[in-house]
Design a protein around this motif. Structure first.
Motif, PDB file in Angstrom:
ATOM      1  N   ASN A  41      14.705  -3.648  -7.543  1.00  9.94           N
ATOM      2  CA  ASN A  41      14.190  -4.757  -8.571  1.00  9.94           C
ATOM      3  C   ASN A  41      15.327  -5.658  -9.071  1.00  9.94           C
ATOM      4  O   ASN A  41      15.265  -6.446  -9.963  1.00  9.94           O
ATOM      5  CB  ASN A  41      13.433  -4.091  -9.890  1.00  9.94           C
ATOM      6  CG  ASN A  41      14.547  -3.387 -10.586  1.00  9.94           C
ATOM      7  OD1 ASN A  41      15.801  -3.044 -10.005  1.00  9.94           O
ATOM      8  ND2 ASN A  41      14.093  -2.579 -11.781  1.00  9.94           N
ATOM      9  N   THR A  94       9.930  -9.908 -14.439  1.00  4.25           N
ATOM     10  CA  THR A  94       8.445  -9.920 -14.810  1.00  4.25           C
ATOM     11  C   THR A  94       8.142 -10.605 -16.122  1.00  4.25           C
ATOM     12  O   THR A  94       7.147 -11.227 -16.369  1.00  4.25           O
ATOM     13  CB  THR A  94       7.914  -8.463 -14.843  1.00  4.25           C
ATOM     14  OG1 THR A  94       8.748  -7.823 -16.024  1.00  4.25           O
ATOM     15  CG2 THR A  94       8.123  -7.802 -13.522  1.00  4.25           C
ATOM     16  N   TYR A 149      10.755  -4.586 -13.636  1.00  7.03           N
ATOM     17  CA  TYR A 149       9.643  -3.489 -13.608  1.00  7.03           C
ATOM     18  C   TYR A 149      10.333  -2.281 -13.439  1.00  7.03           C
ATOM     19  O   TYR A 149      11.544  -2.094 -12.927  1.00  7.03           O
ATOM     20  CB  TYR A 149       8.752  -3.854 -12.458  1.00  7.03           C
ATOM     21  CG  TYR A 149       9.134  -3.676 -11.190  1.00  7.03           C
ATOM     22  CD1 TYR A 149       9.448  -2.555 -10.309  1.00  7.03           C
ATOM     23  CD2 TYR A 149       9.966  -4.842 -10.484  1.00  7.03           C
ATOM     24  CE1 TYR A 149       9.873  -2.540  -8.886  1.00  7.03           C
ATOM     25  CE2 TYR A 149      10.405  -4.884  -9.123  1.00  7.03           C
ATOM     26  CZ  TYR A 149      10.148  -3.542  -8.615  1.00  7.03           C
ATOM     27  OH  TYR A 149      10.766  -3.557  -7.221  1.00  7.03           O
ATOM     28  N   GLU A 182       2.036  -2.346 -18.062  1.00  8.05           N
ATOM     29  CA  GLU A 182       1.878  -3.042 -17.251  1.00  8.05           C
ATOM     30  C   GLU A 182       2.867  -3.712 -16.255  1.00  8.05           C
ATOM     31  O   GLU A 182       2.696  -3.810 -14.996  1.00  8.05           O
ATOM     32  CB  GLU A 182       1.181  -4.385 -17.807  1.00  8.05           C
ATOM     33  CG  GLU A 182      -0.256  -4.361 -18.517  1.00  8.05           C
ATOM     34  CD  GLU A 182      -0.060  -4.054 -19.883  1.00  8.05           C
ATOM     35  OE1 GLU A 182       1.234  -3.713 -20.339  1.00  8.05           O
ATOM     36  OE2 GLU A 182      -0.696  -4.123 -20.448  1.00  8.05           O
ATOM     37  N   ILE A 183       4.201  -3.617 -16.748  1.00  6.66           N
ATOM     38  CA  ILE A 183       5.368  -3.506 -15.909  1.00  6.66           C
ATOM     39  C   ILE A 183       6.211  -2.518 -15.782  1.00  6.66           C
ATOM     40  O   ILE A 183       6.865  -2.497 -15.053  1.00  6.66           O
ATOM     41  CB  ILE A 183       6.166  -4.971 -16.486  1.00  6.66           C
ATOM     42  CG1 ILE A 183       6.706  -4.463 -18.055  1.00  6.66           C
ATOM     43  CG2 ILE A 183       5.226  -6.073 -16.710  1.00  6.66           C
ATOM     44  CD1 ILE A 183       7.627  -5.622 -18.541  1.00  6.66           C
ATOM     45  N   LEU A 219       5.680  -3.849  -9.007  1.00  9.30           N
ATOM     46  CA  LEU A 219       5.470  -5.134  -9.136  1.00  9.30           C
ATOM     47  C   LEU A 219       6.527  -6.018  -8.250  1.00  9.30           C
ATOM     48  O   LEU A 219       6.737  -7.173  -8.476  1.00  9.30           O
ATOM     49  CB  LEU A 219       5.471  -5.602 -10.605  1.00  9.30           C
ATOM     50  CG  LEU A 219       4.408  -5.270 -11.822  1.00  9.30           C
ATOM     51  CD1 LEU A 219       4.716  -5.530 -13.055  1.00  9.30           C
ATOM     52  CD2 LEU A 219       3.170  -5.603 -11.062  1.00  9.30           C
ATOM     53  N   ARG A 249       5.397  -9.323  -7.132  1.00  8.59           N
ATOM     54  CA  ARG A 249       4.805 -10.307  -8.029  1.00  8.59           C
ATOM     55  C   ARG A 249       5.823 -10.641  -9.296  1.00  8.59           C
ATOM     56  O   ARG A 249       5.656 -10.922 -10.484  1.00  8.59           O
ATOM     57  CB  ARG A 249       3.691  -9.668  -8.879  1.00  8.59           C
ATOM     58  CG  ARG A 249       2.491  -9.677  -7.800  1.00  8.59           C
ATOM     59  CD  ARG A 249       1.356  -8.925  -8.529  1.00  8.59           C
ATOM     60  NE  ARG A 249       1.419  -7.509  -8.494  1.00  8.59           N
ATOM     61  CZ  ARG A 249       0.513  -6.580  -9.130  1.00  8.59           C
ATOM     62  NH1 ARG A 249      -0.276  -7.193  -9.984  1.00  8.59           N
ATOM     63  NH2 ARG A 249       0.967  -5.294  -9.280  1.00  8.59           N
ATOM     64  N   CYS A 250       7.209 -10.920  -8.760  1.00  7.24           N
ATOM     65  CA  CYS A 250       8.165 -11.355  -9.727  1.00  7.24           C
ATOM     66  C   CYS A 250       8.962 -12.483  -9.495  1.00  7.24           C
ATOM     67  O   CYS A 250       8.728 -13.074  -8.405  1.00  7.24           O
ATOM     68  CB  CYS A 250       9.254  -9.957  -9.643  1.00  7.24           C
ATOM     69  SG  CYS A 250       8.819  -8.406 -10.039  1.00  7.24           S
TER      70      CYS A 250
END
Length: 271
Positions: free
Chosen positions: A34, A39, A66, A79-80, A85, A88-89
Motif C-alpha cells: 500500500n 484512500t 488501507y 471501509e478502508i 483496496l 482503488r487508491c
C-alpha cells in the motif's frame, strides 16, 4: 518469510499477502503493497486526531491508506481498514505529499498526519514522507493502534513529532476481542513517549472495558510513564458489526474521575 512489522509475525510465501492486507512477500522481501496509495485525505483540525496539547488550534493534512493489523468489531473506518483496496487508491509520492503539505501552510497547516487506517502497516511510506516533511519545517503526526513492533517504530520515530495511540483496553481478554496484543501496545507507548509527544485514546465500550478497576490500572500505568500524558476517553456508538448500545455519558464521567487520580489531563470525546 516472517513479517516483523507487528505482533502477528505473518509467515508469508512468495506473493502472499499478510493479515493486514497492506504487506506482501515480493521477490523474497516483505514490503508495503500500500506504499503511496491513498484512500482518504483532508485538512483537519489537530484536535480531531485527537491531540489537544500539540499545536492547539492548528490544522493538519491527514492522509490514510488501507489495511490494519487489528479487527475491532466496532471499527469506524472499516471501509478502508478492513478490506483490500489496492486497485482503488490514488497514487502519491512522498515528495508530492510533502509539497502539498507545504502548499497548505497558508490555511493553517502544520504538517502531515498519517491516520484513518492503521498507518504502521505501511511504515516505509511514513518514514520516507516524514523526512521530506521535516525538511520543509513541518510536523509529522501518527495516529495508530500501537500494535507495531519496536523495531518498526524505531524506523519512523526520528521523524515523528507526535502520536495518538489507541490503548484499546487494559486486559489481555479485551485485546483478544479486538484482535490485538496488549503488551505490544504498552511497549510501543512507553518507547514512543521517550522521544515524541504522545497522547492516548481509549474507546469505552459498555460491558467490555468500562470497569473502574481496569481504568485505575490503565491510568496508573500511563502515569508511571508520565502523568502529563493526555488520556482521551471516547464514547462508543454502535458501528460495523458491534451492536452493544452506546456508552452512557455517566460512565465516561465516572471513569474520568478515576483516571484523574493519576493523570493531569483526562478529556472526554464523542459526547
Amino acid at each position: 518469510m516472517k513479517c516483523e512489522v507487528c505482533f502477528r509475525h505473518c509467515d508469508l510465501n512468495e506473493g502472499q499477502i499478510g493479515f493486514c492486507k497492506g504487506r506482501i512477500n515480493q521477490d523474497g522481501r516483505i514490503v508495503a503493497r500500500n506504499y503511496g496509495k491513498i484512500t482518504s485525505a483532508a485538512l483537519d483540525p489537530i484536535e480531531k486526531k485527537p491531540l489537544i496539547d500539540f499545536y492547539p488550534g492548528s490544522m493538519i493534512l491527514s492522509v490514510g491508506s488501507y489495511g490494519c493489523s487489528l479487527r475491532c468489531p466496532f471499527c469506524q473506518n472499516h471501509e478502508i481498514s478492513q478490506v483490500d483496496l489496492d486497485s482503488r487508491c490514488e497514487d502519491i509520492t512522498p515528495q508530492q505529499l510533502a509539497d502539498r503539505a507545504r502548499e497548505l501552510v497558508p490555511y493553517g497547516n502544520i504538517g502531515v498526519a498519517y491516520t484513518y487506517n492503521e498507518p504502521m502497516v505501511g511504515y516505509e511510506f511514513i518514514r520516507d514522507c516524514a523526512k521530506l516533511v521535516h525538511e520543509k519545517g513541518l510536523k509529522n503526526v501518527v495516529v495508530t493502534s500501537g500494535n507495531a513492533s519496536i523495531k518498526t517504530l524505531e524506523e519512523i520515530l526520528p521523524y515523528v513529532d507526535a502520536l495518538n495511540v489507541d490503548l484499546k483496553g487494559f486486559t489481555p481478554e479485551y485485546y483478544k476481542y479486538v484482535g490485538g496484543d496488549l503488551k505490544t501496545t504498552k511497549d510501543f507507548i512507553a518507547r514512543a513517549a521517550k522521544d515524541a509527544h504522545v497522547e492516548v485514546t481509549t474507546l469505552i465500550v459498555p460491558g467490555k472495558n468500562d470497569s473502574p478497576e481496569e481504568m485505575d490500572a490503565m491510568a496508573s500505568w500511563l502515569a508511571s510513564i508520565s502523568p502529563d500524558i493526555v488520556l482521551h476517553l471516547s464514547r462508543y456508538f454502535p458501528r460495523y458489526y458491534e451492536t452493544t448500545p452506546a456508552t452512557p455519558v455517566e460512565t465516561l464521567q465516572n471513569l474520568q474521575k478515576i483516571a484523574q487520580k493519576h493523570l493531569k489531563k483526562v478529556v472526554l470525546g464523542n459526547v
